[in-house]
Design a protein around this motif. Structure first.
Motif, PDB file in Angstrom:
ATOM      1  N   UNK A 125      -8.408  -7.557 -15.674  1.00 13.23           N
ATOM      2  CA  UNK A 125      -9.668  -8.231 -15.350  1.00 13.23           C
ATOM      3  C   UNK A 125     -10.799  -7.680 -16.221  1.00 13.23           C
ATOM      4  N   UNK A 126     -11.868  -8.462 -16.385  1.00 14.26           N
ATOM      5  CA  UNK A 126     -13.007  -7.960 -17.166  1.00 14.26           C
ATOM      6  C   UNK A 126     -13.705  -6.806 -16.463  1.00 14.26           C
ATOM      7  N   UNK A 127     -14.476  -6.033 -17.212  1.00 11.28           N
ATOM      8  CA  UNK A 127     -15.252  -4.963 -16.582  1.00 11.28           C
ATOM      9  C   UNK A 127     -16.248  -5.544 -15.575  1.00 11.28           C
ATOM     10  N   UNK A 128     -16.700  -4.740 -14.609  1.00  8.89           N
ATOM     11  CA  UNK A 128     -17.672  -5.217 -13.619  1.00  8.89           C
ATOM     12  C   UNK A 128     -18.913  -5.813 -14.298  1.00  8.89           C
ATOM     13  N   UNK A 174     -14.977 -13.816 -17.972  1.00  9.83           N
ATOM     14  CA  UNK A 174     -14.145 -14.261 -19.091  1.00  9.83           C
ATOM     15  C   UNK A 174     -14.734 -15.536 -19.678  1.00  9.83           C
ATOM     16  N   UNK A 175     -14.961 -15.550 -21.004  1.00  6.33           N
ATOM     17  CA  UNK A 175     -15.550 -16.724 -21.656  1.00  6.33           C
ATOM     18  C   UNK A 175     -14.631 -17.339 -22.698  1.00  6.33           C
ATOM     19  N   UNK A 194     -16.639 -23.778 -18.627  1.00  6.19           N
ATOM     20  CA  UNK A 194     -16.965 -23.495 -17.227  1.00  6.19           C
ATOM     21  C   UNK A 194     -17.747 -22.203 -17.024  1.00  6.19           C
ATOM     22  N   UNK A 195     -18.111 -21.497 -18.092  1.00  7.66           N
ATOM     23  CA  UNK A 195     -18.859 -20.264 -17.918  1.00  7.66           C
ATOM     24  C   UNK A 195     -20.265 -20.322 -18.513  1.00  7.66           C
ATOM     25  N   UNK A 196     -20.669 -21.480 -19.029  1.00 10.05           N
ATOM     26  CA  UNK A 196     -22.028 -21.600 -19.597  1.00 10.05           C
ATOM     27  C   UNK A 196     -23.052 -21.353 -18.489  1.00 10.05           C
ATOM     28  N   UNK A 197     -24.206 -20.773 -18.767  1.00 10.41           N
ATOM     29  CA  UNK A 197     -24.673 -20.341 -20.084  1.00 10.41           C
ATOM     30  C   UNK A 197     -24.001 -19.040 -20.516  1.00 10.41           C
ATOM     31  N   UNK A 198     -23.985 -18.824 -21.817  1.00 11.96           N
ATOM     32  CA  UNK A 198     -23.281 -17.690 -22.401  1.00 11.96           C
ATOM     33  C   UNK A 198     -24.238 -16.514 -22.580  1.00 11.96           C
ATOM     34  N   UNK A 256     -16.420 -11.840 -23.487  1.00 15.52           N
ATOM     35  CA  UNK A 256     -16.945 -11.716 -22.137  1.00 15.52           C
ATOM     36  C   UNK A 256     -18.435 -12.023 -22.179  1.00 15.52           C
ATOM     37  N   UNK A 257     -18.953 -12.553 -21.080  1.00 19.93           N
ATOM     38  CA  UNK A 257     -20.387 -12.791 -20.923  1.00 19.93           C
ATOM     39  C   UNK A 257     -20.885 -12.055 -19.683  1.00 19.93           C
ATOM     40  N   UNK A 258     -22.160 -11.731 -19.684  1.00 21.31           N
ATOM     41  CA  UNK A 258     -22.782 -11.068 -18.544  1.00 21.31           C
ATOM     42  C   UNK A 258     -22.937 -12.079 -17.426  1.00 21.31           C
ATOM     43  N   UNK A 259     -22.619 -11.669 -16.185  1.00 18.58           N
ATOM     44  CA  UNK A 259     -22.778 -12.558 -15.006  1.00 18.58           C
ATOM     45  C   UNK A 259     -24.239 -12.853 -14.754  1.00 18.58           C
TER      46      UNK A 259
END
Length: 129
Positions: free
Chosen positions: A47-50, A54-55, A78-82, A126-129
């Motif tokens: 899994x990605x870091x906290x 996943x982008x 499905x993860x935009x905005x980046x 990866x993108x920041x939440x």
């Protein structure tokens, strides 16, 4: 191997559910992405870091020598905005940030692009939440 066992059981007329599928699994597919560079889509190893999402797909690169490269990776819609997109590699059991990603969005497909001194062994965005 898990899916192969399920298929073998199915071929023998048996039902065997090993629950092979999970969100980090994908079939391996490879293609030449540039001269001397082969890219393969692989299952995401962890899994990605906290705080990150996943982008992109997880890719492994195979090359016979150390080559500099500008790499562009299609992003999942499905993860935009980046936000704060960056390339990460998986090494020694964990994720390591490699370079920031420049987002190129032509309204059809968004692409993360990065400039690398050497083609990394593997990459994901990866993108920041």
């Amino acid at each position: 191997a898990c899916r192969e066992l399920e298929q073998l059981a199915d071929d023998l007329g048996e039902t065997l559910d090993l629950a092979c599928a999970n969100e980090f699994e994908a079939p391996e597919t490879c293609a030449d992405v540039a001269p001397l560079i082969t890219g393969c889509l692989l299952p995401i190893p962890a899994p990605p870091p906290p705080g990150l999402s996943i982008a992109s797909e997880f890719m492994e690169f195979r090359t016979p020598e150390t080559l500099p490269a500008i790499i562009g990776v299609p992003l999942r819609a499905d993860v935009a905005p980046f936000n704060d997109a960056a390339f990460y590699t998986f090494a020694n059991g964990g994720w390591v940030r490699v370079v920031d990603a420049e987002i190129i969005d032509d309204q059809a497909t968004a692409v993360a692009q990065g400039d690398f001194d050497a083609v990394p062994q593997n990459l994901i965005v990866f993108v920041r939440n």
